[in-house]
Write a protein that holds these residues in place. Structure first.
Motif, PDB file in Angstrom:
ATOM      1  N   CYS A 141       0.809  -1.222   0.000  1.00 31.74           N
ATOM      2  CA  CYS A 141       0.000   0.000   0.000  1.00 31.74           C
ATOM      3  C   CYS A 141       0.839   1.267   0.000  1.00 31.74           C
ATOM      4  CB  CYS A 141      -0.898   0.029   1.229  1.00 31.74           C
ATOM      5  SG  CYS A 141      -2.230  -1.152   1.141  1.00 31.74           S
ATOM      6  N   GLN A 142       2.116   1.133   0.304  1.00 30.96           N
ATOM      7  CA  GLN A 142       2.923   2.314   0.557  1.00 30.96           C
ATOM      8  C   GLN A 142       3.000   3.303  -0.616  1.00 30.96           C
ATOM      9  OE1 GLN A 142       3.373   3.084   3.366  1.00 30.96           O
ATOM     10  NE2 GLN A 142       4.792   4.793   3.367  1.00 30.96           N
ATOM     11  N   PRO A 143       3.139   2.818  -1.893  1.00 34.64           N
ATOM     12  CA  PRO A 143       3.191   3.792  -2.989  1.00 34.64           C
ATOM     13  C   PRO A 143       1.955   4.692  -3.027  1.00 34.64           C
ATOM     14  CG  PRO A 143       3.669   1.585  -3.789  1.00 34.64           C
ATOM     15  CD  PRO A 143       3.281   1.442  -2.360  1.00 34.64           C
TER      16      PRO A 143
ATOM     17  N   GLY B 223      -7.127  -5.271   5.091  1.00 32.72           N
ATOM     18  CA  GLY B 223      -7.678  -5.172   3.741  1.00 32.72           C
ATOM     19  C   GLY B 223      -6.623  -4.678   2.773  1.00 32.72           C
ATOM     20  N   ASP B 224      -5.347  -4.743   3.171  1.00 33.51           N
ATOM     21  CA  ASP B 224      -4.290  -4.093   2.394  1.00 33.51           C
ATOM     22  C   ASP B 224      -4.264  -4.527   0.927  1.00 33.51           C
ATOM     23  OD1 ASP B 224      -3.527  -2.526   4.447  1.00 33.51           O
ATOM     24  OD2 ASP B 224      -1.649  -3.528   4.895  1.00 33.51           O
ATOM     25  N   ILE B 225      -4.489  -5.811   0.654  1.00 30.68           N
ATOM     26  CA  ILE B 225      -4.472  -6.272  -0.730  1.00 30.68           C
ATOM     27  C   ILE B 225      -5.588  -5.596  -1.523  1.00 30.68           C
ATOM     28  CG2 ILE B 225      -5.004  -8.261  -2.191  1.00 30.68           C
ATOM     29  CD1 ILE B 225      -3.275  -9.942  -0.505  1.00 30.68           C
ATOM     30  N   GLY B 226      -6.770  -5.508  -0.929  1.00 31.60           N
ATOM     31  CA  GLY B 226      -7.895  -4.851  -1.580  1.00 31.60           C
ATOM     32  C   GLY B 226      -7.621  -3.372  -1.820  1.00 31.60           C
ATOM     33  N   TYR B 227      -6.953  -2.722  -0.853  1.00 33.04           N
ATOM     34  CA  TYR B 227      -6.676  -1.292  -0.998  1.00 33.04           C
ATOM     35  C   TYR B 227      -5.684  -1.059  -2.126  1.00 33.04           C
ATOM     36  CZ  TYR B 227      -8.421  -1.534   3.803  1.00 33.04           C
ATOM     37  OH  TYR B 227      -9.154  -1.818   4.916  1.00 33.04           O
ATOM     38  N   ALA B 228      -4.606  -1.867  -2.132  1.00 37.99           N
ATOM     39  CA  ALA B 228      -3.585  -1.707  -3.157  1.00 37.99           C
ATOM     40  C   ALA B 228      -4.199  -1.938  -4.542  1.00 37.99           C
ATOM     41  CB  ALA B 228      -2.424  -2.667  -2.910  1.00 37.99           C
TER      42      ALA B 228
ATOM     43  N   ALA C 133       6.180   8.652   5.930  1.00 45.29           N
ATOM     44  CA  ALA C 133       6.509   8.268   7.305  1.00 45.29           C
ATOM     45  C   ALA C 133       5.489   7.323   7.923  1.00 45.29           C
ATOM     46  CB  ALA C 133       6.638   9.518   8.167  1.00 45.29           C
ATOM     47  N   ILE C 134       4.310   7.213   7.296  1.00 40.31           N
ATOM     48  CA  ILE C 134       3.239   6.407   7.864  1.00 40.31           C
ATOM     49  C   ILE C 134       2.803   5.357   6.845  1.00 40.31           C
ATOM     50  CG2 ILE C 134       0.856   6.461   8.683  1.00 40.31           C
ATOM     51  CD1 ILE C 134       2.552   7.853  10.617  1.00 40.31           C
ATOM     52  N   ALA C 135       2.591   4.125   7.314  1.00 40.00           N
ATOM     53  CA  ALA C 135       2.109   3.074   6.422  1.00 40.00           C
ATOM     54  C   ALA C 135       0.739   2.600   6.891  1.00 40.00           C
ATOM     55  CB  ALA C 135       3.092   1.913   6.403  1.00 40.00           C
TER      56      ALA C 135
ATOM     57  N   ASN D 137       7.538  -0.592  -6.121  1.00 40.98           N
ATOM     58  CA  ASN D 137       7.030   0.296  -7.158  1.00 40.98           C
ATOM     59  C   ASN D 137       6.411  -0.540  -8.259  1.00 40.98           C
ATOM     60  OD1 ASN D 137       7.835   2.887  -6.142  1.00 40.98           O
ATOM     61  ND2 ASN D 137       9.923   2.151  -6.426  1.00 40.98           N
ATOM     62  N   GLU D 138       5.218  -0.166  -8.623  1.00 42.92           N
ATOM     63  CA  GLU D 138       4.463  -1.031  -9.528  1.00 42.92           C
ATOM     64  C   GLU D 138       4.981  -0.999 -10.950  1.00 42.92           C
ATOM     65  OE1 GLU D 138       3.383   2.889  -9.292  1.00 42.92           O
ATOM     66  OE2 GLU D 138       3.252   1.432  -7.705  1.00 42.92           O
TER      67      GLU D 138
END
Lengths: 94, 452
Positions: B167-169, B186-191, B179-181, B451-452
């Motif tokens: 999700c970081q990108p 649900g991280d996969i869904g968000y990404a 600075a915040i992750a 990076n995607e």
């Protein structure tokens, strides 16, 4: 003793993080006699604390709690500390 | 001597005592005062018992619901709710879950310390729930206790380090800082939502530039939202089930709609109690984890719960939720008409995950991206609980299930490995995953992000 509470939707994650930040900020500001807790919106009541800290998205639903400190960004530690300092100075606590 | 040993084993296999000991350990490592250590340990101990008490309440409300649903629609109905399934699972897998959680947190710190993925997963309840699901699936696969502990702990550590990296990108685009992750299940869904939103990256209009009524914000209160949706769901099922069946078999003569409403309220009450227990447990353990990880991992990036992104796009929050929920309703009808096990649209997964997906979609694709994010999330939380059911053993029949994309993804992969080669395949898979993560970490260099 002054009581502080951080409030978020489910009272699990983000309010807990804000609670830990409040604790850190109050220590740095030199307040000694205080307690901090966190809660969900439904479980929070005005008698629970003297000051309630919420993100700006929860300003309206949390309005009934009374003494609100509203943050633009709940992950911004500096903002939290500045707001706390302002409030504590206003109330003559530091 | 033997009875003494047995007592020791009993102490460590009583999860309430075990989590209390973990809390005591954390407090002692922080050099807290004796009174703090004692009260912290006791509160954690009681917290676990509160949580299991809540599990009983939830199960009391779910059992008649399953019967009603079965009678009305002739298929199994699932209420996806993490709190409910975790509380039910912890009564049987409490000790293992607590130990997997502890080891997972340690592995998270170790991986963050020595790889370039610097994410420390600070969303405690998500860690607890994920630990619980991993413990259940590995146990059901036939692994022995120590093997579940070792491989479960390593897997949890990997998952908690790598999910925020996905999700970081997008987080940078949303919050404007690195600075915040985001550490949420649900991280996969968000990404995926953020990535899909890029389709609309040309001429996008941000959700925040349009006028959208904010009156739905009261649904952020989880007790309110759970009560509303459960009441609607219970009442509809009761109507389809009819008064005769309910009043004869379940309600002991009480009017069937009144009965349905009370059961819906009981479910919400159970979740309320479980949440209180979860808070009591995490109150002592999480600050210790935070303090220790900050010391051990220089320049660590805290991965936090999903509402941290809500203030950046309040309109996207509501649009994402609404679209996700409507998608969930459509998916439910598809499941009913195809005769599958029916996953009911739970407002909690749709709200918190739909909202976050909306924010991610909006960050890359504006309003259209936000809507697409909501749709993606709605489909994910509707269908991903299904592959989890058969691999959770008897828990698959509890009438509730894990609801988020990361549970579905992690559980789905474990289930797939299990069907290919049983527990050996799972162990090999976890080791391979660890190697891949370390490899990726060096491939992507010091920034520690994909990076995607």
């Amino acid at each position: 003793m002054k009581k502080f509470a951080a409030v978020c939707g489910s009272g699990l994650g983000s309010s807990f993080m804000v609670e830990m930040n409040i604790d850190k900020a109050l220590k740095e500001l030199g307040l000694s006699d205080y307690s901090v807790s966190h809660s969900d919106l439904g479980g929070a009541s005005p008698s629970m604390a003297d000051y309630f800290v919420v993100g700006r998205d929860l300003e309206k639903p949390a309005a009934h709690l009374g003494n609100l400190i509203v943050l633009n960004s709940i992950i911004d530690y500096q903002e939290l500390k500045d707001r706390l300092e302002e409030v504590l100075k206003n109330d003559g606590l530091i | 001597m033997n009875s003494f040993l047995n007592a020791i084993v009993d102490i460590f296999s009583e999860p309430a005592i075990l989590v209390a000991l973990i809390a005591v350990l954390g407090l002692a490592l922080q050099k807290k005062s004796i009174s703090d250590i004692i009260s912290g340990g006791l509160k954690t101990f009681v917290g676990f018992l509160v949580l299991t008490g809540g599990s009983g309440i939830v199960q009391n409300a779910l059992a008649p619901f399953s019967e009603m649903f079965q009678h009305a629609f002739n298929t199994q109905g699932i209420v996806p709710n993490n709190e409910a399934i975790v509380a039910v699972a912890l009564s049987d897998y409490g000790t293992l879950s607590a130990l997997v959680m502890l080891l997972g947190m340690i592995c998270n710190v170790i991986i963050a310390r020595f790889s370039n993925f610097k994410f420390i997963y600070l969303t405690g309840h998500a860690t607890l729930y994920m630990a619980c699901m991993i413990a259940v699936i590995l146990s059901v696969s036939g692994m022995s206790f120590p093997m579940v502990l070792i491989f479960g702990g390593i897997l949890l550590g990997i998952v908690n380090t790598i999910m925020p990296a996905l999700c970081q990108p997008f987080m940078k685009g949303i919050t404007g800082t690195d600075a915040i992750a985001l550490g949420h299940t649900g991280d996969i869904g968000y990404a995926l939502s953020g990535w899909a939103g890029k389709i609309f990256s040309k001429n996008k209009t941000s959700t925040e530039d349009i006028n959208f009524p904010q009156s739905l914000v009261f649904l952020r209160d989880s007790t309110v939202s759970i009560s509303i949706t459960m009441s609607v769901i219970y009442l509809i099922v009761a109507l389809f089930c009819g008064p005769t069946f309910i009043q004869e078999n379940l309600s002991d003569g009480t009017n069937y709609l009144v009965y349905a409403l009370t059961q819906a309220g009981t479910f919400a009450a159970g979740v309320f109690v479980i949440l209180a227990g979860v808070r009591l447990i995490l109150n002592e353990i999480l600050p210790a984890f935070k303090g220790i990880s900050e010391k051990l991992v220089p320049s660590s990036i805290p991965a936090l719960d999903c509402p941290i992104v809500y203030p950046y796009a309040p309109n996207a929050v509501l649009i994402g939720f609404l679209v996700s929920f409507l998608t969930g309703v459509v998916c439910m009808f598809i499941m009913i008409f195809t005769g599958m096990t029916v996953v009911l649209p739970g407002v909690v997964p749709h709200f918190f995950y739909g909202a976050t997906s909306g924010v991610f979609g909006n960050s890359t694709g504006g309003v259209k991206g936000c809507v697409l994010g909501g749709i993606i999330n709605g489909i994910i939380v509707s269908f991903l609980p299904l592959p989890l059911l058969p691999i959770m053993g008897s828990l698959g029949f509890a009438g509730t299930s894990f609801s988020d994309s990361d549970y579905g993804a992690v559980g789905g992969v474990l289930g797939l490995l299990n069907s290919i080669g049983g527990q050996v395949a799972i162990m090999v898979g976890i080791v391979v995953l660890l190697v891949i993560v370390i490899g990726l970490s060096y491939y992507f260099g010091k920034r520690g992000e994909i990076n995607e």
